[in-house]
Design a protein around this motif. Structure first.
Motif, PDB file in Angstrom:
ATOM      1  N   PHE A 148       0.842  -1.207   0.000  1.00 63.36           N
ATOM      2  CA  PHE A 148       0.000   0.000   0.000  1.00 63.36           C
ATOM      3  C   PHE A 148       0.875   1.255   0.000  1.00 63.36           C
ATOM      4  CE2 PHE A 148      -2.440   3.340   2.095  1.00 63.36           C
ATOM      5  CZ  PHE A 148      -3.637   3.282   1.428  1.00 63.36           C
ATOM      6  N   THR A 171      -1.689   8.446  -6.672  1.00 60.05           N
ATOM      7  CA  THR A 171      -2.104   7.038  -6.732  1.00 60.05           C
ATOM      8  C   THR A 171      -3.566   6.874  -6.325  1.00 60.05           C
ATOM      9  OG1 THR A 171       0.113   6.661  -5.891  1.00 60.05           O
ATOM     10  CG2 THR A 171      -1.263   4.733  -6.098  1.00 60.05           C
ATOM     11  N   VAL A 172      -4.078   7.848  -5.574  1.00 62.31           N
ATOM     12  CA  VAL A 172      -5.474   7.779  -5.121  1.00 62.31           C
ATOM     13  C   VAL A 172      -6.421   7.703  -6.324  1.00 62.31           C
ATOM     14  CG1 VAL A 172      -7.256   9.067  -3.867  1.00 62.31           C
ATOM     15  CG2 VAL A 172      -4.951   8.975  -2.968  1.00 62.31           C
ATOM     16  N   PHE A 226       2.689   1.781  -3.301  1.00 62.62           N
ATOM     17  CA  PHE A 226       1.807   2.336  -4.327  1.00 62.62           C
ATOM     18  C   PHE A 226       1.566   3.823  -4.089  1.00 62.62           C
ATOM     19  CE2 PHE A 226      -0.086  -1.776  -5.847  1.00 62.62           C
ATOM     20  CZ  PHE A 226       0.069  -1.506  -7.187  1.00 62.62           C
ATOM     21  N   MET A 227       1.325   4.151  -2.820  1.00 70.35           N
ATOM     22  CA  MET A 227       0.905   5.508  -2.496  1.00 70.35           C
ATOM     23  C   MET A 227       2.071   6.507  -2.532  1.00 70.35           C
ATOM     24  SD  MET A 227      -2.342   5.581  -1.979  1.00 70.35           S
ATOM     25  CE  MET A 227      -2.729   7.008  -0.997  1.00 70.35           C
ATOM     26  N   TRP A 228       3.175   6.123  -1.931  1.00 70.02           N
ATOM     27  CA  TRP A 228       4.301   7.075  -1.825  1.00 70.02           C
ATOM     28  C   TRP A 228       5.599   6.401  -2.258  1.00 70.02           C
ATOM     29  CZ3 TRP A 228       1.057   6.063   2.499  1.00 70.02           C
ATOM     30  CH2 TRP A 228       0.029   6.981   2.658  1.00 70.02           C
ATOM     31  N   PHE A 255      -7.012   0.900  -7.848  1.00 74.85           N
ATOM     32  CA  PHE A 255      -6.667   0.181  -6.627  1.00 74.85           C
ATOM     33  C   PHE A 255      -7.191   0.907  -5.390  1.00 74.85           C
ATOM     34  CE2 PHE A 255      -3.159   2.178  -4.257  1.00 74.85           C
ATOM     35  CZ  PHE A 255      -3.098   1.400  -3.118  1.00 74.85           C
ATOM     36  N   ILE A 311      -2.434  14.188  -1.193  1.00 73.71           N
ATOM     37  CA  ILE A 311      -1.747  13.048  -0.567  1.00 73.71           C
ATOM     38  C   ILE A 311      -0.883  12.301  -1.581  1.00 73.71           C
ATOM     39  CG2 ILE A 311      -2.151  10.758   0.439  1.00 73.71           C
ATOM     40  CD1 ILE A 311      -4.328  11.874   2.072  1.00 73.71           C
ATOM     41  N   SER A 312      -1.484  11.817  -2.645  1.00 81.18           N
ATOM     42  CA  SER A 312      -0.739  11.062  -3.657  1.00 81.18           C
ATOM     43  C   SER A 312      -1.608  10.900  -4.889  1.00 81.18           C
ATOM     44  CB  SER A 312      -0.368   9.686  -3.103  1.00 81.18           C
ATOM     45  OG  SER A 312       0.066   8.850  -4.134  1.00 81.18           O
TER      46      SER A 312
END
Lengths: 323, 237
Positions: A122, B191-192, A125-127, B196, B188-189
């Motif tokens: 997680f 990717t949000v 993926f995010m950071w 996923f 935040i990112s």
């Protein structure tokens, strides 16, 4: 299981052993980067343990103080991170691991996926810019990182970019190379492996089949222009591969239960890890491969059990005829 | 203050008792939350997860849902109720395809980058499981027209509520904007915005909706406090 039974607390035996086994790795990371990696791991362990306690209370289930499974999750998760990782990333990763992976499936012993691996995936993926940037080896880090710090990339990132990492064999032995906190030298990792296997906290079949597969793929299908042997050494020891083999692939809850299934599981995890490394977006493949393979862990067990049943039956029938 | 407080409590208790007694009469409101098409029934999940990366995309999906799903279900209910199940399935898809064309042209006038916003997930609604399941349900259960319209209305509102919530939250978290206007300088990112995270958010919202539903049913079916204590006293005697 009956909570009053003396066997109940024995469920957490591998957790205690895993935490003890991680101590030399923590010591090595202290030697390399100072107090920061120790603070990172301790913070993550505390986060995991307290979060588990809180979720137990919310679910109105009694929390056993000897239940160290969440502490192991926190420690494994932190070991997959660089020493420079911000503390809030650790908090979020533990939240995902404990709430959404461990307790959403019923708590310790019922989780399908490895909580630490999912938490790490997680955060990756995010950071990715926070998780795949490492401090230089032997660089003493402050407890609170500043934005001006100069990060370096890992040998695995060099391999991913098609280059040959400049790491000497002696450094691989002692662990003097750039990588996550859990990536240590061959000597330390070998002693950790021996400890875990001798104390029966990890079944040797899982890490052995996993590492053998990774080594074979790296040997026969090297991804960079170097000798086959060097390719094998880099793929095996330049990152947290051995750490993952022991603490993620070898985790008893998500791994299959039958001895033959364990070989199959290890081989599949090894193939998937190399697949993710060769064709995936990120340099680290083991967390994603463990998530993918643990989803079919019980299926492997069922197929092997069916096969064994049929084999035993045919042996009985034909054996009886011969007699 | 004490009197006012007891008055409010009494009012809440009366509402609770009325809800417990008349639950079946207002069942059609359930589409909003307690049988939400996305969160509880798990229908139209693909567009809700993958195509809600911005509020604009969520609004486009909402318009598509109302136009395609509601109209398709109504037409099938009135025109094909006597047809066989197989024929109804084919009719659903064909009517959806016919309805899609004018909607796509109209939406393109308002949102020039329609395909960039929602991609394949708007046309894919033509064959969405929600159409088939709802049309079959209404034909089979022979609901009154009023009830069908009300159910469709609240189900659509439930879908709109969820996708708009997802779209707005993901846009703020991923890009720091809402409807393209900057509201948060440090998102935040990015990717949000990926599917996923959409799965992740839908899972969290679904769990919250399920917990709320369970609590609500438990609350309205609870015995009144006085009656319960009286029964206990009688039982002890």
């Amino acid at each position: 299981m009956d909570r009053t039974s003396p066997l109940y607390t024995q469920r957490f035996y591998p957790c205690k052993e895993a935490l003890i086994a991680m101590l030399p790795l923590l010591l090595m990371s202290y030697v390399q980067n100072g107090l920061r990696p120790v603070a990172v791991v301790l913070f993550s362990v505390l986060c995991g343990y307290l979060m588990d306690m809180l979720v137990h209370r919310l679910r109105r289930i009694r929390f056993e103080k000897c239940d160290l499974s969440a502490a192991v999750t926190g420690a494994v998760f932190a070991m997959l991170m660089p020493a420079t990782v911000p503390y809030w990333v650790l908090f979020v990763g533990n939240l995902v691991a404990i709430v959404f992976v461990k307790h959403a499936f019923g708590g310790y012993g019922n989780n399908i996926f490895n909580p630490a691996a999912v938490g790490a995936a997680f955060c990756m993926f995010m950071w990715p810019h926070r998780v795949f940037q490492y401090p230089a080896s032997m660089d003493k880090l402050p407890l609170l990182m500043s934005d001006e710090y100069q990060y370096v990339s890992s040998p695995l990132a060099t391999l991913k970019a098609g280059g040959v990492p400049f790491v000497e064999f002696a450094d691989l032995l002692t662990g003097d190379f750039v990588g996550p906190i859990g990536a240590s030298g061959i000597i330390i990792m070998a002693s950790v492996a021996v400890y875990l296997i001798v104390r029966k906290a990890v079944d040797w079949r899982l890490p052995a089949s996993f590492l053998a597969t990774v080594a074979l793929v790296a040997f026969f299908l090297p991804r960079v222009h170097t000798t086959r042997l060097e390719s094998m050494i880099y793929e095996l020891f330049c990152s947290a591969t051995v750490f993952g083999a022991l603490f993620i692939v070898g985790e008893p809850v998500t791994a299959p239960k039958r001895p033959q299934s364990k070989y199959i599981y290890g081989v599949l995890a090894g193939l998937a890890t190399m697949g993710f490394r060769y064709f995936g977006a990120f340099e680290m493949g083991i967390v994603f491969s463990s998530i993918a393979v643990s989803a079919i862990s019980s299926f492997i067990d069922r197929r092997v059990s069916n096969y064994e049943g049929r084999y035993t039956l045919s042996k009985q029938v034909f054996g009886g005829d011969e007699q | 203050v004490k009197k006012l407080f007891s008055l409010i409590l009494g009012g809440i208790e009366r509402v609770r008792l009325w809800l417990g007694a008349n639950r079946d009469k207002i069942e059609y409101v359930d589409g909003l939350l307690f049988s939400n098409p996305v969160l509880i029934e798990g229908l139209a999940l693909a567009p809700a997860v993958a195509a809600t990366q911005s509020l604009k995309a969520a609004v486009i999906l909402s318009v598509g849902f109302i136009w395609l799903v509601v109209l398709d279900v109504v037409i099938v209910r009135f025109a094909f109720s006597k047809a066989s199940e197989e024929m109804r399935t084919i009719a659903c898809a064909l009517i959806g395809a016919v309805l899609f064309v004018p909607m796509a042209y109209t939406l393109k006038l308002v949102f020039p980058f329609l395909s960039t916003e929602v991609g394949l997930y708007l046309p894919i609604m033509i064959v969405d499981s929600v159409i088939l399941s709802k049309s079959e349900l209404y034909i089979e259960l022979q609901h009154s027209n009023f009830r069908m319209f009300m159910e469709l209305l609240f189900h659509s509102l439930g879908f709109i509520l969820v996708v708009c919530l997802l779209g707005a939250a993901r846009e703020v978290l991923a890009y720091g904007t809402i409807w393209g206007i900057t509201v948060n300088a440090a998102p935040i990112s990015s990717t949000v915005a990926l599917p996923f995270f959409g799965f992740f958010m839908v899972a969290v919202l679904a769990a919250a909706a399920k917990a709320l539903t369970n609590h609500f049913y438990h609350w309205i079916n609870k015995r009144p406090a006085q009656a319960a204590s009286r029964q206990e006293v009688n039982g002890n005697e």
